[in-house]
Structure formats: C-alpha cells, structure tokens
Design a protein around this motif. Structure first.
Motif, PDB file in Angstrom:
ATOM      1  N   GLY A  34       0.856  -1.179   0.000  1.00 47.13           N
ATOM      2  CA  GLY A  34       0.000   0.000   0.000  1.00 47.13           C
ATOM      3  C   GLY A  34       0.894   1.231   0.000  1.00 47.13           C
ATOM      4  O   GLY A  34       1.859   1.308   0.768  1.00 47.13           O
ATOM      5  N   ALA A  35       0.624   2.185  -0.885  1.00 42.29           N
ATOM      6  CA  ALA A  35       1.492   3.358  -0.989  1.00 42.29           C
ATOM      7  C   ALA A  35       0.673   4.589  -1.362  1.00 42.29           C
ATOM      8  O   ALA A  35      -0.384   4.483  -1.979  1.00 42.29           O
ATOM      9  CB  ALA A  35       2.575   3.119  -2.033  1.00 42.29           C
ATOM     10  N   MET A  36       1.210   5.744  -0.965  1.00 41.93           N
ATOM     11  CA  MET A  36       0.563   7.005  -1.311  1.00 41.93           C
ATOM     12  C   MET A  36       1.600   8.112  -1.377  1.00 41.93           C
ATOM     13  O   MET A  36       2.697   7.998  -0.819  1.00 41.93           O
ATOM     14  CB  MET A  36      -0.495   7.390  -0.291  1.00 41.93           C
ATOM     15  N   ILE A  37       1.244   9.165  -2.079  1.00 41.54           N
ATOM     16  CA  ILE A  37       2.030  10.391  -2.076  1.00 41.54           C
ATOM     17  C   ILE A  37       1.049  11.524  -1.804  1.00 41.54           C
ATOM     18  O   ILE A  37      -0.088  11.488  -2.269  1.00 41.54           O
ATOM     19  CB  ILE A  37       2.808  10.595  -3.394  1.00 41.54           C
ATOM     20  N   ARG A  38       1.499  12.487  -0.993  1.00 37.50           N
ATOM     21  CA  ARG A  38       0.613  13.596  -0.640  1.00 37.50           C
ATOM     22  C   ARG A  38       1.408  14.875  -0.515  1.00 37.50           C
ATOM     23  O   ARG A  38       2.624  14.858  -0.353  1.00 37.50           O
ATOM     24  CB  ARG A  38      -0.130  13.313   0.652  1.00 37.50           C
ATOM     25  N   PHE A  53       5.902  10.626   0.749  1.00 37.97           N
ATOM     26  CA  PHE A  53       5.594   9.309   0.213  1.00 37.97           C
ATOM     27  C   PHE A  53       5.574   8.359   1.403  1.00 37.97           C
ATOM     28  O   PHE A  53       6.458   8.417   2.262  1.00 37.97           O
ATOM     29  CB  PHE A  53       6.685   8.864  -0.773  1.00 37.97           C
ATOM     30  N   ALA A  54       4.572   7.508   1.458  1.00 39.22           N
ATOM     31  CA  ALA A  54       4.486   6.515   2.528  1.00 39.22           C
ATOM     32  C   ALA A  54       4.082   5.178   1.915  1.00 39.22           C
ATOM     33  O   ALA A  54       3.254   5.128   0.999  1.00 39.22           O
ATOM     34  CB  ALA A  54       3.479   6.935   3.586  1.00 39.22           C
ATOM     35  N   PRO A  59       5.850  -7.099   0.806  1.00 42.40           N
ATOM     36  CA  PRO A  59       7.212  -7.532   1.111  1.00 42.40           C
ATOM     37  C   PRO A  59       8.012  -6.562   1.990  1.00 42.40           C
ATOM     38  O   PRO A  59       9.137  -6.878   2.370  1.00 42.40           O
ATOM     39  CB  PRO A  59       7.862  -7.655  -0.277  1.00 42.40           C
ATOM     40  N   LEU A  60       7.446  -5.403   2.311  1.00 40.46           N
ATOM     41  CA  LEU A  60       8.156  -4.471   3.194  1.00 40.46           C
ATOM     42  C   LEU A  60       8.012  -4.926   4.636  1.00 40.46           C
ATOM     43  O   LEU A  60       6.903  -5.136   5.122  1.00 40.46           O
ATOM     44  CB  LEU A  60       7.596  -3.048   3.060  1.00 40.46           C
ATOM     45  N   ALA A  61       9.125  -5.055   5.321  1.00 42.30           N
ATOM     46  CA  ALA A  61       9.111  -5.513   6.719  1.00 42.30           C
ATOM     47  C   ALA A  61       8.428  -4.502   7.632  1.00 42.30           C
ATOM     48  O   ALA A  61       7.760  -4.861   8.587  1.00 42.30           O
ATOM     49  CB  ALA A  61      10.533  -5.781   7.195  1.00 42.30           C
ATOM     50  N   GLY A  62       8.593  -3.248   7.334  1.00 45.73           N
ATOM     51  CA  GLY A  62       7.985  -2.190   8.143  1.00 45.73           C
ATOM     52  C   GLY A  62       7.534  -1.063   7.243  1.00 45.73           C
ATOM     53  O   GLY A  62       7.648  -1.136   6.021  1.00 45.73           O
ATOM     54  N   GLY A  63       7.029  -0.016   7.827  1.00 43.85           N
ATOM     55  CA  GLY A  63       6.611   1.137   7.044  1.00 43.85           C
ATOM     56  C   GLY A  63       7.811   1.889   6.500  1.00 43.85           C
ATOM     57  O   GLY A  63       8.933   1.782   6.991  1.00 43.85           O
ATOM     58  N   LEU A  64       7.575   2.640   5.456  1.00 45.91           N
ATOM     59  CA  LEU A  64       8.618   3.397   4.799  1.00 45.91           C
ATOM     60  C   LEU A  64       8.073   4.790   4.506  1.00 45.91           C
ATOM     61  O   LEU A  64       6.932   4.923   4.066  1.00 45.91           O
ATOM     62  CB  LEU A  64       8.982   2.675   3.510  1.00 45.91           C
ATOM     63  N   ARG A  65       8.882   5.825   4.741  1.00 48.18           N
ATOM     64  CA  ARG A  65       8.449   7.197   4.491  1.00 48.18           C
ATOM     65  C   ARG A  65       9.608   7.974   3.882  1.00 48.18           C
ATOM     66  O   ARG A  65      10.766   7.779   4.248  1.00 48.18           O
ATOM     67  CB  ARG A  65       8.014   7.860   5.791  1.00 48.18           C
ATOM     68  N   ALA A  66       9.260   8.874   2.955  1.00 51.42           N
ATOM     69  CA  ALA A  66      10.244   9.779   2.369  1.00 51.42           C
ATOM     70  C   ALA A  66       9.578  11.132   2.186  1.00 51.42           C
ATOM     71  O   ALA A  66       8.418  11.213   1.786  1.00 51.42           O
ATOM     72  CB  ALA A  66      10.732   9.240   1.029  1.00 51.42           C
ATOM     73  N   ALA A  85      15.230  -1.449   0.800  1.00 54.23           N
ATOM     74  CA  ALA A  85      14.372  -2.413   1.494  1.00 54.23           C
ATOM     75  C   ALA A  85      14.219  -3.712   0.703  1.00 54.23           C
ATOM     76  O   ALA A  85      13.532  -4.633   1.152  1.00 54.23           O
ATOM     77  CB  ALA A  85      12.997  -1.789   1.758  1.00 54.23           C
ATOM     78  N   GLY A  86      14.838  -3.792  -0.478  1.00 59.25           N
ATOM     79  CA  GLY A  86      14.831  -5.033  -1.243  1.00 59.25           C
ATOM     80  C   GLY A  86      13.823  -5.102  -2.364  1.00 59.25           C
ATOM     81  O   GLY A  86      13.689  -6.150  -3.002  1.00 59.25           O
TER      82      GLY A  86
END
Length: 91
Positions: A34-38, A53-54, A59-66, A85-86
């Motif tokens: 699940g991903a979004m940009i705001r 971006f979140a 396959p992501l072990a945890g959440g990711l944010r940029a 993150a692979g």
C-alpha cells in the motif's frame, strides 16, 4: 489491469521521476504494497518539505516514508529507500 502489467512504457531519460509516479504506485500495489504520495499545504506555506511518500505491507518488513520539497525529490528518496528495502522497482 492485468494487461497493463506487461506494457510498461519506455522512459525518456530526460524526464523526471514525477512522470512515472503513478506507474510506481500501481506497481507497488501489484506487489501487495500500500502506498501514497501527498502534499501538505501547511508545510508548503511554512517553507518546509511538503511532499510525503508513505508505503507499507506486502514484502516491506515495516513502514517506509520519504519527504521532499518537490515530487521529484520525494520520489527519488522513496525509490532509494524502496531499493534499500529489497524491492526492485522497475523505474
């Protein structure tokens, strides 16, 4: 949508990542992420990086944010973190 998976466009090397942001989000969804940009108007008014971006799940072990001051900066950082993150994002 299944046909779209097989027809990724050829990218113009002079165009920025912002041109393929929706394709990246769609690809991530196909991977179970699940991903979004705001954009945050308040942060923009304050002169802070307004784009976020979140992503998480699949396959992501945890959440990711940029975060970034522009779509291009935000997505450039997001792609770097996704690859770390692979996830082999094809863009």
């Amino acid at each position: 949508m299944t046909e779209a998976r097989r027809r990724w466009p050829k990218l113009d090397p002079d165009s920025g990542v912002e041109d393929v942001t929706l394709l990246i989000l769609e690809w991530l969804g196909e991977q179970g992420v699940g991903a979004m940009i705001r954009v945050d108007a308040e942060r923009m008014r304050e002169g802070r990086p307004a784009w976020t971006f979140a992503a998480g799940g699949g396959p992501l072990a945890g959440g990711l944010r940029a975060d970034g001051a522009s779509v291009a900066q935000c997505m450039g950082r997001a792609l770097h973190r996704l690859r770390e993150a692979g996830l082999d994002v094809p863009f």
